[in-house]
Design an enzyme around this catalytic site. Structure first.
Site, mmCIF file in Angstrom:
data_model
loop_
_atom_site.group_PDB
_atom_site.id
_atom_site.type_symbol
_atom_site.label_atom_id
_atom_site.label_comp_id
_atom_site.label_asym_id
_atom_site.label_seq_id
_atom_site.Cartn_x
_atom_site.Cartn_y
_atom_site.Cartn_z
ATOM 1 N N ASP A 93 36.456 21.332 13.834
ATOM 2 C CA ASP A 93 36.040 19.993 14.205
ATOM 3 C C ASP A 93 36.030 19.152 12.932
ATOM 4 O O ASP A 93 35.994 19.682 11.821
ATOM 5 C CB ASP A 93 34.654 20.032 14.876
ATOM 6 C CG ASP A 93 34.389 18.758 15.684
ATOM 7 O OD1 ASP A 93 33.318 18.654 16.283
ATOM 8 O OD2 ASP A 93 35.278 17.874 15.703
ATOM 9 N N ASP A 267 34.639 24.617 23.861
ATOM 10 C CA ASP A 267 33.859 25.349 22.851
ATOM 11 C C ASP A 267 32.382 25.082 23.110
ATOM 12 O O ASP A 267 32.031 24.008 23.618
ATOM 13 C CB ASP A 267 34.212 24.877 21.432
ATOM 14 C CG ASP A 267 33.415 23.642 21.049
ATOM 15 O OD1 ASP A 267 33.808 22.546 21.482
ATOM 16 O OD2 ASP A 267 32.372 23.781 20.359
ATOM 17 N N CYS A 305 29.160 44.923 34.083
ATOM 18 C CA CYS A 305 29.691 44.487 32.792
ATOM 19 C C CYS A 305 30.065 45.696 31.941
ATOM 20 O O CYS A 305 29.335 46.691 31.900
ATOM 21 C CB CYS A 305 28.651 43.622 32.077
ATOM 22 S SG CYS A 305 29.241 42.986 30.497
ATOM 23 N N CYS A 307 30.517 45.579 28.576
ATOM 24 C CA CYS A 307 30.281 45.320 27.147
ATOM 25 C C CYS A 307 29.354 46.390 26.578
ATOM 26 O O CYS A 307 28.670 47.107 27.327
ATOM 27 C CB CYS A 307 29.667 43.924 26.968
ATOM 28 S SG CYS A 307 27.880 43.882 27.093
ATOM 29 N N CYS A 310 25.715 46.415 27.905
ATOM 30 C CA CYS A 310 25.519 46.839 29.292
ATOM 31 C C CYS A 310 25.876 48.299 29.494
ATOM 32 O O CYS A 310 25.369 48.952 30.405
ATOM 33 C CB CYS A 310 26.339 45.958 30.226
ATOM 34 S SG CYS A 310 25.747 44.265 30.241
ATOM 35 N N HIS A 336 27.268 40.485 24.512
ATOM 36 C CA HIS A 336 27.327 40.421 25.980
ATOM 37 C C HIS A 336 27.735 39.018 26.445
ATOM 38 O O HIS A 336 28.620 38.851 27.284
ATOM 39 C CB HIS A 336 25.984 40.795 26.615
ATOM 40 C CG HIS A 336 25.937 40.392 28.055
ATOM 41 N ND1 HIS A 336 26.510 41.143 29.063
ATOM 42 C CD2 HIS A 336 25.439 39.272 28.647
ATOM 43 C CE1 HIS A 336 26.368 40.511 30.215
ATOM 44 N NE2 HIS A 336 25.726 39.370 30.001
HETATM 45 N N1 LIG Z 1 34.386 15.556 16.972
HETATM 46 C C1 LIG Z 1 33.626 15.611 18.087
HETATM 47 N N2 LIG Z 1 32.912 16.731 18.360
HETATM 48 C C2 LIG Z 1 32.123 16.730 19.490
HETATM 49 C C3 LIG Z 1 31.300 17.866 19.741
HETATM 50 C C4 LIG Z 1 31.287 19.084 18.820
HETATM 51 C C5 LIG Z 1 32.066 20.226 19.473
HETATM 52 N N3 LIG Z 1 31.683 21.521 18.892
HETATM 53 C C6 LIG Z 1 32.095 21.698 17.515
HETATM 54 C C7 LIG Z 1 31.418 22.891 16.878
HETATM 55 C C8 LIG Z 1 32.022 23.097 15.502
HETATM 56 C C9 LIG Z 1 31.324 24.223 14.762
HETATM 57 C C10 LIG Z 1 29.834 23.959 14.658
HETATM 58 C C11 LIG Z 1 29.215 23.785 16.018
HETATM 59 C C12 LIG Z 1 29.906 22.692 16.822
HETATM 60 C C13 LIG Z 1 30.486 17.840 20.868
HETATM 61 N N4 LIG Z 1 29.561 18.739 21.303
HETATM 62 C C14 LIG Z 1 29.022 18.185 22.419
HETATM 63 N N5 LIG Z 1 28.035 18.731 23.123
HETATM 64 C C15 LIG Z 1 27.375 19.949 22.674
HETATM 65 C C16 LIG Z 1 26.147 20.080 23.555
HETATM 66 C C17 LIG Z 1 25.372 21.287 23.215
HETATM 67 C C18 LIG Z 1 25.534 22.409 24.013
HETATM 68 C C19 LIG Z 1 24.800 23.548 23.732
HETATM 69 C C20 LIG Z 1 23.921 23.579 22.650
HETATM 70 C C21 LIG Z 1 23.776 22.442 21.838
HETATM 71 C C22 LIG Z 1 24.497 21.291 22.116
HETATM 72 N N6 LIG Z 1 29.563 16.996 22.721
HETATM 73 C C23 LIG Z 1 30.483 16.754 21.757
HETATM 74 C C24 LIG Z 1 31.293 15.648 21.530
HETATM 75 C C25 LIG Z 1 32.106 15.631 20.384
HETATM 76 C C26 LIG Z 1 32.919 14.478 20.057
HETATM 77 O O1 LIG Z 1 32.951 13.459 20.788
HETATM 78 N N7 LIG Z 1 33.642 14.512 18.907
HETATM 79 ZN ZN LIG Z 2 27.377 43.008 29.188
#
Ligand SMILES: Nc1nc2c(CCNCC3CCCCC3)c3[nH]c(NCCc4ccccc4)nc3cc2c(=O)[nH]1
Ligand SMILES: [Zn+2]
Length: 373
Positions: A93, A267, A305, A307, A310, A336
């Site tokens: 990213d 991701d 599962c 893994c 499990c 897992h």
């Molecule tokens: N450029 C860019 N990156 C975004 C990201 C980061 C995607 N993960 C990168 C990854 C790289 C390595 C380090 C970690 C991140 C997003 N993540 C989320 N929601 C996460 C919502 C969320 C879900 C679960 C837990 C926490 C947050 N919306 C996003 C929108 C954008 C965006 O518009 N532009």
């Molecule tokens: Zn498992």
């Protein structure tokens, strides 16, 4: 001929696609889930174990690695693949999203973002040009444009201004990326939950021309219904012969809904982060292993599962090692969860390939029960 980057769709089922992305470092089967390796490691996992779960590609991050150990040091040591002992594809990213959610004392201008490190307070700057330079130093196979993801709540006018800035930054990212055979640059669509802005953003990116297109600006608190509302039309605004990457998604049911709507790559930190806190994702729903009800349960997390968690351990054991805060706890549940996510992706790919996606999705929902199982 230098080995190139290419995407081919093998089958479709409704809006869903099954395909493969070819890169010099290997193929990526789509729809694909990409585990996150923030600080050059998928936390609690060896790279070989990440591969065993079925991952073809993992994520790195400009923001974290520029602060520590710096991109220049990683380049001197042979690049990120060598550094973290993962020789398959890596997507990085661009850092904009993480700066806005992690750094302090941020100053956003047309040029880029000045900020202080959340690690030691040192001063840094990110711009489209600097982000491209860092991602090149890391050696990532799929580079993301430097963009701005507006924080919610935001008015439509603010979303429009932010999207326009991201489109100017997309052009600057494209210009700075240059010509790198075998490496890809993905544009990132913005526009919030406003259809016209999403369409305008897609048009701007398509005119600049990218090897793939991400749907950004979602999974930022809008909720699943609003996110699916955007995904009902936004992927269709993008070139259908290029991969579509939904950033930051998500829970298993978010992933299924996104694939149904034409998304090819996703991701999320969720399976690894929640695994470390004792949250297991299974085909029948979520298991919070720290709940006392598991302390005498001899059954595995998920009978079906295969893994290591499990096949080798009971819920009682997993409950114990979490309560005792043993290192093996995070290792087993991360493994897992990543295994379950990859199994879900394989199921989706198979279902699309055989035109059975509707049945797969119906069965997916029918098996899931609410609450802690
Ligand atoms: N450029 C860019 N990156 C975004 C990201 C980061 C995607 N993960 C990168 C990854 C790289 C390595 C380090 C970690 C991140 C997003 N993540 C989320 N929601 C996460 C919502 C969320 C879900 C679960 C837990 C926490 C947050 N919306 C996003 C929108 C954008 C965006 O518009 N532009
Ligand atoms: Zn498992």
């Amino acid at each position: 001929m230098a080995q190139m980057f290419g995407f081919s769709v093998e089958a479709t089922d409704g809006s869903a696609r099954k395909g493969v992305i070819r890169t010099p470092r290997g193929e990526i089967r789509t729809p694909a889930f990409m585990p996150v390796g923030t600080a050059a490691t998928v936390k609690a996992m060896l790279p070989g174990s990440v591969r065993e779960t079925g991952a073809d590609i993992l994520l790195g991050n400009t923001y974290h690695l520029m602060l520590r150990p710096t991109a220049e040091r990683i380049a001197r040591l042979g690049g990120l693949h060598r550094f973290m002992n993962w020789e398959r594809p890596i997507l990085t990213d661009s850092g904009g999203f993480q700066v806005m959610s992690l750094a302090s004392l941020r100053k956003l201008t047309e040029e880029g973002v000045r900020f202080s490190s959340h690690i030691d307070g040192s001063k840094h700057m990110l711009s489209p040009e600097r982000s491209m330079e860092i991602q090149k130093l890391l050696g990532s196979d799929i580079v993301m444009c430097f963009d701005e993801c507006p924080a919610l709540p935001a008015t439509e006018a603010e979303v429009a201004r932010s999207m326009a800035l991201s489109m100017r930054w997309a052009q600057r990212s494209r210009d700075a990326f240059g010509d790198r055979p075998g490496h890809a640059l993905f544009g990132i669509m913005q526009g919030g939950v406003t259809r016209d802005l999403r369409e305008e953003s897609a048009k701007a990116l398509t005119e600049i021309g990218f090897d793939g297109y991400a749907v950004g600006g979602l999974a930022v608190g809008e909720g699943q219904e609003a996110m699916f509302g955007v995904l009902d039309y936004a992927p269709g605004f993008l070139p259908q012969d290029k991969p579509r990457y939904l950033m930051g998604v998500g829970k298993p049911d978010d992933i299924v809904g996104a694939v149904e709507r034409g998304i090819d790559m996703m991701d999320c930190v969720l399976p690894s982060r929640s695994g470390r806190t004792g949250q297991a994702w299974t085909r029948r729903g979520q298991v919070n292993i720290k709940n006392a009800r598991h302390q005498d349960d001899p059954r595995p997390l998920d009978e079906d599962c295969t893994c290591p968690a499990c096949r080798g351990y009971s819920r009682a054991y997993l409950h114990h090692v979490f309560k005792a805060q043993e290192m093996i706890s995070g290792m087993l549940l991360t493994w897992h969860n990543l295994h379950y996510y990859q199994e879900l992706m394989q199921g989706l790919r198979d279902a699309i390939g055989s035109g059975q996606l509707a049945a797969f999705v119906a069965n997916f929902h029918a098996q899931r029960q609410a609450g802690d199982i």
